[in-house]
Design a protein around this motif. Sequence first.
Motif, PDB file in Angstrom:
ATOM      1  N   VAL A 435      -1.442   5.184  -5.407  1.00 36.03           N
ATOM      2  CA  VAL A 435      -1.829   3.960  -4.662  1.00 36.03           C
ATOM      3  C   VAL A 435      -0.577   2.997  -4.773  1.00 36.03           C
ATOM      4  O   VAL A 435       0.130   2.914  -5.638  1.00 36.03           O
ATOM      5  CB  VAL A 435      -2.918   3.321  -5.865  1.00 36.03           C
ATOM      6  CG1 VAL A 435      -3.348   2.036  -5.012  1.00 36.03           C
ATOM      7  CG2 VAL A 435      -3.992   4.277  -5.834  1.00 36.03           C
ATOM      8  N   SER A 436      -0.213   2.486  -3.532  1.00 38.32           N
ATOM      9  CA  SER A 436       0.877   1.551  -3.633  1.00 38.32           C
ATOM     10  C   SER A 436       0.387   0.258  -4.059  1.00 38.32           C
ATOM     11  O   SER A 436      -0.747  -0.311  -3.756  1.00 38.32           O
ATOM     12  CB  SER A 436       1.161   1.442  -1.802  1.00 38.32           C
ATOM     13  OG  SER A 436       1.749   2.548  -1.648  1.00 38.32           O
ATOM     14  N   ARG A 441       1.484  -8.802  -2.629  1.00 34.80           N
ATOM     15  CA  ARG A 441       0.163  -8.841  -2.945  1.00 34.80           C
ATOM     16  C   ARG A 441      -0.277  -9.318  -3.845  1.00 34.80           C
ATOM     17  O   ARG A 441      -1.213 -10.287  -4.321  1.00 34.80           O
ATOM     18  CB  ARG A 441      -0.361  -7.691  -2.196  1.00 34.80           C
ATOM     19  CG  ARG A 441      -2.098  -7.573  -2.289  1.00 34.80           C
ATOM     20  CD  ARG A 441      -2.202  -8.467  -1.345  1.00 34.80           C
ATOM     21  NE  ARG A 441      -3.952  -8.128  -1.049  1.00 34.80           N
ATOM     22  CZ  ARG A 441      -4.517  -9.156  -0.304  1.00 34.80           C
ATOM     23  NH1 ARG A 441      -4.177  -9.986   0.303  1.00 34.80           N
ATOM     24  NH2 ARG A 441      -5.904  -8.719  -0.268  1.00 34.80           N
ATOM     25  N   LEU A 442       0.308  -8.964  -4.964  1.00 39.76           N
ATOM     26  CA  LEU A 442      -0.004  -9.158  -6.374  1.00 39.76           C
ATOM     27  C   LEU A 442       0.213 -10.584  -6.756  1.00 39.76           C
ATOM     28  O   LEU A 442      -0.739 -11.127  -7.347  1.00 39.76           O
ATOM     29  CB  LEU A 442       0.796  -8.299  -7.567  1.00 39.76           C
ATOM     30  CG  LEU A 442       0.581  -8.361  -9.115  1.00 39.76           C
ATOM     31  CD1 LEU A 442       0.676  -7.052  -9.647  1.00 39.76           C
ATOM     32  CD2 LEU A 442       1.275  -9.401  -9.419  1.00 39.76           C
ATOM     33  N   GLU A 443       1.204 -11.070  -6.466  1.00 35.66           N
ATOM     34  CA  GLU A 443       1.480 -12.581  -6.524  1.00 35.66           C
ATOM     35  C   GLU A 443       0.503 -13.341  -5.663  1.00 35.66           C
ATOM     36  O   GLU A 443       0.077 -14.436  -6.295  1.00 35.66           O
ATOM     37  CB  GLU A 443       2.817 -12.798  -6.318  1.00 35.66           C
ATOM     38  CG  GLU A 443       3.462 -14.489  -6.400  1.00 35.66           C
ATOM     39  CD  GLU A 443       4.881 -14.571  -5.996  1.00 35.66           C
ATOM     40  OE1 GLU A 443       5.220 -15.646  -5.931  1.00 35.66           O
ATOM     41  OE2 GLU A 443       5.523 -13.649  -6.096  1.00 35.66           O
ATOM     42  N   ILE A 486      -7.581   1.842  -4.962  1.00 39.73           N
ATOM     43  CA  ILE A 486      -6.858   0.812  -3.991  1.00 39.73           C
ATOM     44  C   ILE A 486      -6.031  -0.057  -4.826  1.00 39.73           C
ATOM     45  O   ILE A 486      -6.146  -0.240  -5.818  1.00 39.73           O
ATOM     46  CB  ILE A 486      -8.135   0.399  -3.226  1.00 39.73           C
ATOM     47  CG1 ILE A 486      -8.886  -0.653  -4.197  1.00 39.73           C
ATOM     48  CG2 ILE A 486      -8.929   1.213  -2.762  1.00 39.73           C
ATOM     49  CD1 ILE A 486      -9.889  -1.458  -3.528  1.00 39.73           C
ATOM     50  N   GLU A 487      -5.135  -0.802  -4.228  1.00 42.60           N
ATOM     51  CA  GLU A 487      -4.189  -1.753  -4.599  1.00 42.60           C
ATOM     52  C   GLU A 487      -4.925  -2.653  -5.679  1.00 42.60           C
ATOM     53  O   GLU A 487      -4.292  -3.300  -6.587  1.00 42.60           O
ATOM     54  CB  GLU A 487      -3.599  -2.257  -3.380  1.00 42.60           C
ATOM     55  CG  GLU A 487      -2.483  -3.179  -3.771  1.00 42.60           C
ATOM     56  CD  GLU A 487      -1.724  -3.764  -2.581  1.00 42.60           C
ATOM     57  OE1 GLU A 487      -0.318  -4.093  -2.694  1.00 42.60           O
ATOM     58  OE2 GLU A 487      -2.482  -4.262  -1.557  1.00 42.60           O
ATOM     59  N   ALA A 488      -5.998  -3.334  -5.035  1.00 39.97           N
ATOM     60  CA  ALA A 488      -6.636  -4.467  -5.796  1.00 39.97           C
ATOM     61  C   ALA A 488      -7.035  -3.681  -7.297  1.00 39.97           C
ATOM     62  O   ALA A 488      -7.135  -4.658  -8.191  1.00 39.97           O
ATOM     63  CB  ALA A 488      -7.845  -4.690  -4.981  1.00 39.97           C
ATOM     64  N   ASP A 489      -7.381  -2.557  -7.480  1.00 36.96           N
ATOM     65  CA  ASP A 489      -7.506  -1.939  -8.678  1.00 36.96           C
ATOM     66  C   ASP A 489      -6.357  -2.020  -9.549  1.00 36.96           C
ATOM     67  O   ASP A 489      -6.397  -2.376 -10.974  1.00 36.96           O
ATOM     68  CB  ASP A 489      -7.934  -0.628  -8.551  1.00 36.96           C
ATOM     69  CG  ASP A 489      -9.292  -0.268  -7.868  1.00 36.96           C
ATOM     70  OD1 ASP A 489     -10.086  -1.147  -8.063  1.00 36.96           O
ATOM     71  OD2 ASP A 489      -9.288   0.606  -7.231  1.00 36.96           O
ATOM     72  N   VAL A 494      -3.119  -5.090 -14.064  1.00 39.96           N
ATOM     73  CA  VAL A 494      -2.088  -5.903 -14.499  1.00 39.96           C
ATOM     74  C   VAL A 494      -2.758  -7.258 -15.097  1.00 39.96           C
ATOM     75  O   VAL A 494      -2.404  -7.754 -16.168  1.00 39.96           O
ATOM     76  CB  VAL A 494      -0.979  -6.250 -13.301  1.00 39.96           C
ATOM     77  CG1 VAL A 494      -0.093  -7.307 -13.790  1.00 39.96           C
ATOM     78  CG2 VAL A 494      -0.305  -4.863 -12.948  1.00 39.96           C
ATOM     79  N   ALA A 495      -3.670  -7.953 -14.537  1.00 36.91           N
ATOM     80  CA  ALA A 495      -4.117  -9.152 -14.806  1.00 36.91           C
ATOM     81  C   ALA A 495      -4.760  -9.005 -16.064  1.00 36.91           C
ATOM     82  O   ALA A 495      -4.723  -9.734 -17.092  1.00 36.91           O
ATOM     83  CB  ALA A 495      -5.141  -9.667 -13.717  1.00 36.91           C
ATOM     84  N   ARG A 496      -5.614  -7.965 -16.356  1.00 37.62           N
ATOM     85  CA  ARG A 496      -6.514  -7.898 -17.793  1.00 37.62           C
ATOM     86  C   ARG A 496      -5.725  -7.507 -18.787  1.00 37.62           C
ATOM     87  O   ARG A 496      -5.977  -8.078 -20.057  1.00 37.62           O
ATOM     88  CB  ARG A 496      -7.601  -7.006 -17.491  1.00 37.62           C
ATOM     89  CG  ARG A 496      -7.490  -5.644 -17.202  1.00 37.62           C
ATOM     90  CD  ARG A 496      -8.521  -4.738 -17.098  1.00 37.62           C
ATOM     91  NE  ARG A 496      -8.321  -3.248 -17.082  1.00 37.62           N
ATOM     92  CZ  ARG A 496      -8.186  -2.722 -18.283  1.00 37.62           C
ATOM     93  NH1 ARG A 496      -8.613  -3.282 -19.397  1.00 37.62           N
ATOM     94  NH2 ARG A 496      -7.820  -1.251 -18.502  1.00 37.62           N
ATOM     95  N   ILE A 497      -4.810  -6.655 -18.703  1.00 36.72           N
ATOM     96  CA  ILE A 497      -3.784  -6.344 -19.793  1.00 36.72           C
ATOM     97  C   ILE A 497      -2.918  -7.250 -19.954  1.00 36.72           C
ATOM     98  O   ILE A 497      -2.727  -7.571 -21.119  1.00 36.72           O
ATOM     99  CB  ILE A 497      -3.024  -4.943 -19.345  1.00 36.72           C
ATOM    100  CG1 ILE A 497      -3.962  -3.873 -19.337  1.00 36.72           C
ATOM    101  CG2 ILE A 497      -1.983  -4.667 -20.598  1.00 36.72           C
ATOM    102  CD1 ILE A 497      -5.090  -3.686 -20.383  1.00 36.72           C
TER     103      ILE A 497
END
Length: 825
Positions: A435-436, A441-443, A486-489, A494-497
């Motif tokens: 998965v890319s 997008r993350l930011e 998918i990318e959102a996963d 990243v956010a929860r860890i």
Amino acid sequence: MKVPYSWLADWVDIPWDAAELGSRLTMAGFELDGLEPAAPEFSGVVVAEILCAERHPQADKLQVCKVSVGSSEPVQIVCGAANARAGLKSALATVGAKLPGDLNIKAAKLRGVESQGMLASSKELGLAETSAGIIELPADAPVGKPLREYLALDDYVLDLAVTPNRGDAMSVLGIAREVAALTGKGLREGTGASAGGRAGAGATAGGPAGADATTAGLASTGATRASARDSVVVHLGAPAACPTFVGCVVHGVNNRASTPMWMRERLRRAGVRSISPVVDVTQYVMLELGQPMHAYDLAKLQGDIRVRTAQPGESITLLDGKTVEALPDVLLITDAEGPVGAAGIMGGQRTAVSAETVDVFFEIAWFAPSAIAGRSRRWGLVTDASQRYERGVDPTLQQRAMERALSLLRSIAGGTASRISVTQSAEHQPVRKPVSLRRARLERLLGVGLPDERIAATLSALQMKVVANTEGWVVTPPPHRFDITIEADLIEEVARIIGYQAIPEADAIGPQVFRPSPEERAGEHVIVEALAMRGYEEAITFAFVDPTLQKKLFPDVDGLPLANPIASDLAVMRVSLWPGLLRAALENQRRQQDRVRLFEHGAKFAVENGGIREIDSLAGVATGTRLPEQWGIPRETRVPVDFYDVKADLQALFTATGLGDSIVFEAPKAGLACLHPGRTARILRHGREVGWLGELHPSWVKELDFSQAPVLFELEMDGLGVEKPQYREISRFPQVRRDLAVVVDETVALSALAERVRLSASSLLCELRIFDVYRGPGVEAGRKSVALGLIFQDISRTLTDEDVEQAIASIVTDLRTSLNAKIRE
């Protein structure tokens, strides 16, 4: 899912106490539902050894035991347990000990023999719901050591809510992986055992979790074989549903052996009851690694194993004794005689292991989630295995789990294992696709920029393969992470860890857009406040109701049955809000509530043209007295609520929403079967039916055991539109009133009479009042006299008597023609 803190600590270093760990796991997506001690509080209980046990001179069922507690002299204990015997190590509650349930141990005489304490059972210590005798501890248990310390009972159990997409976390190993990612420390792979030391039983759990039991085999117990087979041939008849099947034959198992205390304790803390060595091993492996497995009595298996879908009309009797019919999409494990298990759900009764079982065939398979999902719920079952398989089990775990099971079984029940057989369909093996993840997008989604090194380290800590590129990273999830697609996963990971609390708050960049609130629809707060001011309280009931009650109330209406109801009396979607409200009113009546007013705003479900239509509805029920008890109303004048009381409540509601003049209550030609035929009304708005009002039918009042007949109403929310207020100039000229007594048939509704008056009167009629209804002498039988107050007024001039008399004449003529009315002098 219950996870003992000490078991988790065998897999990963935990820098936090149990409460802090629960808080951090909650923030990481595993909500802590409960945190409980591993055992209730007790003190003064030590490991003791029975030196001798002799029959009580005055009681056949009692024994007088000499018990060693280590440093001091042996003590004398009178015990009634059948398993008390010389050489047994057990738990002794010494004099002064405090046990659960406020039980204080004192020296006592039993049938004339002094007893200096009590040999305790698991039940008495709060470690089990039932027990057949006193606790039996391992032979190497250290005499005199406090039992809480020996069994590590000052442990905590975390009850975690694992979301349906995280099947990989439904095990100690799965939660340990999460903790390792949160701490930044690695897993202690290959530990997980020395479980005896942590759980307290002194013995190890049979070596590392990854130990290879196939090379050395299992120690033989000397038991005779019930079957000469060293292997079972497996055929994959549905390879897409079951591409991997791992099996192993074990001969000479002693299934009458006692499961060691450390394993029984871990199972108990995880909410599982110990049954027998073979079953306990399968349960332990599933809880530890997340891999369900099943054990067959090899002597009862006939021929080869075949994994296939069910044939039409095929049935199987499961381990719980329930015989179920399998539809063609259900995956079965079969032998030459037929089904021996429902794949991924539960084994069959025909090949179940028992205390007499000597030879065992272990099965550990990988089943595709789509092949298992929903099948067990058709039969009203939710098993530990089905919960894990339908969420997704690690497809690379099967051999490791088998080796772990064989290692454990060897240390508990002995036996000789044959070589592990692996049957696979290579082309149907699941593959995790990369998965890319784009940096930008993350930011954008998180609202904060993070260093590349931290992002890569976070994903790597979750055992993902991370490869950097110009835009970000290409991430390959590990085999056990079915939820990463998918990318959102990946951004969520990243956010929860890293921690949502570590992301700074910031004002929203985009404008806030509010949804339109049309004036034509009454606001819910207006409706709720109007009913509350009339004494109603809001209720919330289930959208699924008792099918029997609903069918009685609405015999001609079919409801939508649930495929997997939570209870037999909550098995169909409601076609009206009345069944739930009636049950609520009954429950209030049982609790001595003599006046009940309830309303509910919710959806009902109509089956139409093969589909389901969800109807936003408002319903209510009223029962008991018309007015609350108070000093100004004599008790003998307090009367039950009736149809007209609730009609007045609805008229107040319609007035509050601006619908007072557009709503009509009409006696129906054919009413609802559940309502009193003479005390029912359809509710119409501009000629369209929007609801019903009526008293519950007397037969249902009696059958449901109501003390007084409840009155019900139900409205479609779409019918409660708002009539926009219109400007009307207030006249400066005087009003003229004329009273008119009209005799009409008893069947003529007052609303119909009022409608005819308004239609026939000129625009000069500004208000109509009905102030009396008379039946009696002077009025023919079957007719009634209705007194009307007609108020006339003009906006531009003072009315003359001639103007009013012309309007009265027009009204009288119309009433005589349309309603066969007479004017009463």
